[in-house]
Write an enzyme that holds these catalytic residues in place. Structure first.
Site, short mmCIF file in Angstrom:
data_model
loop_
_atom_site.label_atom_id
_atom_site.label_comp_id
_atom_site.label_asym_id
_atom_site.label_seq_id
_atom_site.Cartn_x
_atom_site.Cartn_y
_atom_site.Cartn_z
N GLU A 153 17.68 -4.09 26.94
CA GLU A 153 17.51 -4.60 28.30
C GLU A 153 17.88 -3.47 29.26
O GLU A 153 19.04 -3.06 29.33
CB GLU A 153 18.40 -5.82 28.52
CG GLU A 153 18.18 -6.49 29.85
CD GLU A 153 19.07 -7.72 30.01
OE1 GLU A 153 18.56 -8.74 30.50
OE2 GLU A 153 20.27 -7.66 29.66
N ASP A 203 25.04 -8.65 39.96
CA ASP A 203 25.85 -7.76 39.15
C ASP A 203 27.26 -7.58 39.69
O ASP A 203 27.47 -7.46 40.90
CB ASP A 203 25.18 -6.38 39.06
CG ASP A 203 23.87 -6.45 38.31
OD1 ASP A 203 23.92 -6.69 37.10
OD2 ASP A 203 22.81 -6.28 38.93
N TYR A 257 17.03 -16.78 29.37
CA TYR A 257 18.33 -16.13 29.48
C TYR A 257 19.29 -17.15 30.08
O TYR A 257 19.18 -17.50 31.25
CB TYR A 257 18.22 -14.90 30.39
CG TYR A 257 19.42 -13.97 30.41
CD1 TYR A 257 20.70 -14.44 30.58
CD2 TYR A 257 19.23 -12.59 30.30
CE1 TYR A 257 21.78 -13.57 30.63
CE2 TYR A 257 20.31 -11.71 30.36
CZ TYR A 257 21.58 -12.21 30.52
OH TYR A 257 22.64 -11.34 30.57
#
Length: 266
Positions: free
Chosen positions: A49, A60, A174
């Site tokens: 990834e 993030d 995911y």
């Protein structure tokens, strides 16, 4: 069968979860990043990834924000990210998934971006801030160029919306196991078995679990329930902790990946 589908079929047959490793493309520089990717793929990583460096990576935590900053400061651009993928394809046919933000796709032209990604060797794209309801153009481009779509389900996703998200996914789902941003945690989320079972009621698409996973024991906990396990920040930290010594970065990241991958075995 796509490289992603082949990989999940293989790991399922081997009675283990796929080990998915995240690193930021170009961190800390192009040449080191290429060697890091090679080391990861030589040490048990099934799916790579690649974070596409972005100036405002809202999903993030600090570790991955700083990785993106290092990459951008050292000259990474969309063209260089595609070049990195092409270089990886010289030694590996493992699936590569982009972890990106929609502005980076949209500003380059959606169809053009997906086409270039496919031509470089990308197998899937996870566009973190693009909900399925707004993703028609992206879905069309991915279908046209045979690039898998990767969609996110969170702990806060309502039951009624899981089916909508699953229907938009062609690569893998995911599952973000924690609210908030990426980063290593002391413990994995407690509700993963229940969450995985809830999602499986709506789809047979492979499901990986990420966010907050950083040790072999944590990988093993998640691998018991999911089709794949994603580790990112723990690997990015191995880069950050050894800046200035390329050989040590590559060796440390490889050793960490090798250890983590052992946890994916059931």
């Amino acid at each position: 069968m796509s490289r992603l589908a082949e990989t999940f079929a293989r790991t399922r047959a081997e009675n283990r979860a796929a080990f998915v490793a995240y690193v930021c493309a170009g961190d800390p520089d192009f040449d080191t990043s290429l060697e890091v990717c090679q080391s990861l793929l030589a040490n048990g990583v099934d799916i790579l990834e690649l974070g596409v460096p972005f100036s405002d990576p809202l999903a993030d935590g600090l570790t991955n924000q700083l990785a993106a900053q290092r990459a951008l400061e050292n000259g990474m651009t969309a063209a260089r990210v595609f070049e990195l993928v092409r270089r990886i394809r010289e030694f590996s046919q493992a699936p590569i998934v982009f972890y990106t933000y929609y502005n980076l796709v949209f500003s380059n032209g959606v169809d053009a971006y997906v086409r270039q990604a496919r031509e470089a060797g990308v197998d899937g794209i996870l566009t973190l801030d693009l909900p399925p309801e707004e993703a028609a153009e992206m879905a069309t481009a991915c279908r046209k160029h045979e690039v898998g779509t990767v969609c996110i389900i969170a702990p806060t996703t309502p039951e009624a919306r899981i089916e909508t998200i699953a229907a938009s996914t062609t690569g893998f789902i995911y599952y973000v196991s924690r609210e908030g941003v990426t980063g290593v945690r002391d413990q994995v989320a407690a509700n993963i078995p229940e969450a995985v079972a809830r999602i499986r009621k709506h789809t047979k698409i492979p499901m990986v679990v990420g966010f907050g996973i950083g040790t072999r024991a944590q990988v093993a906990q998640v691998a018991a329930h999911a089709d794949g396990v994603v580790v990112g920040s723990a690997l990015v930290n191995a880069i950050k902790d050894n800046l200035g010594d390329r050989a040590r970065i590559v060796a440390t990241v490889g050793a960490k990946a090798n250890d983590l991958a052992r946890g994916a075995r059931r």
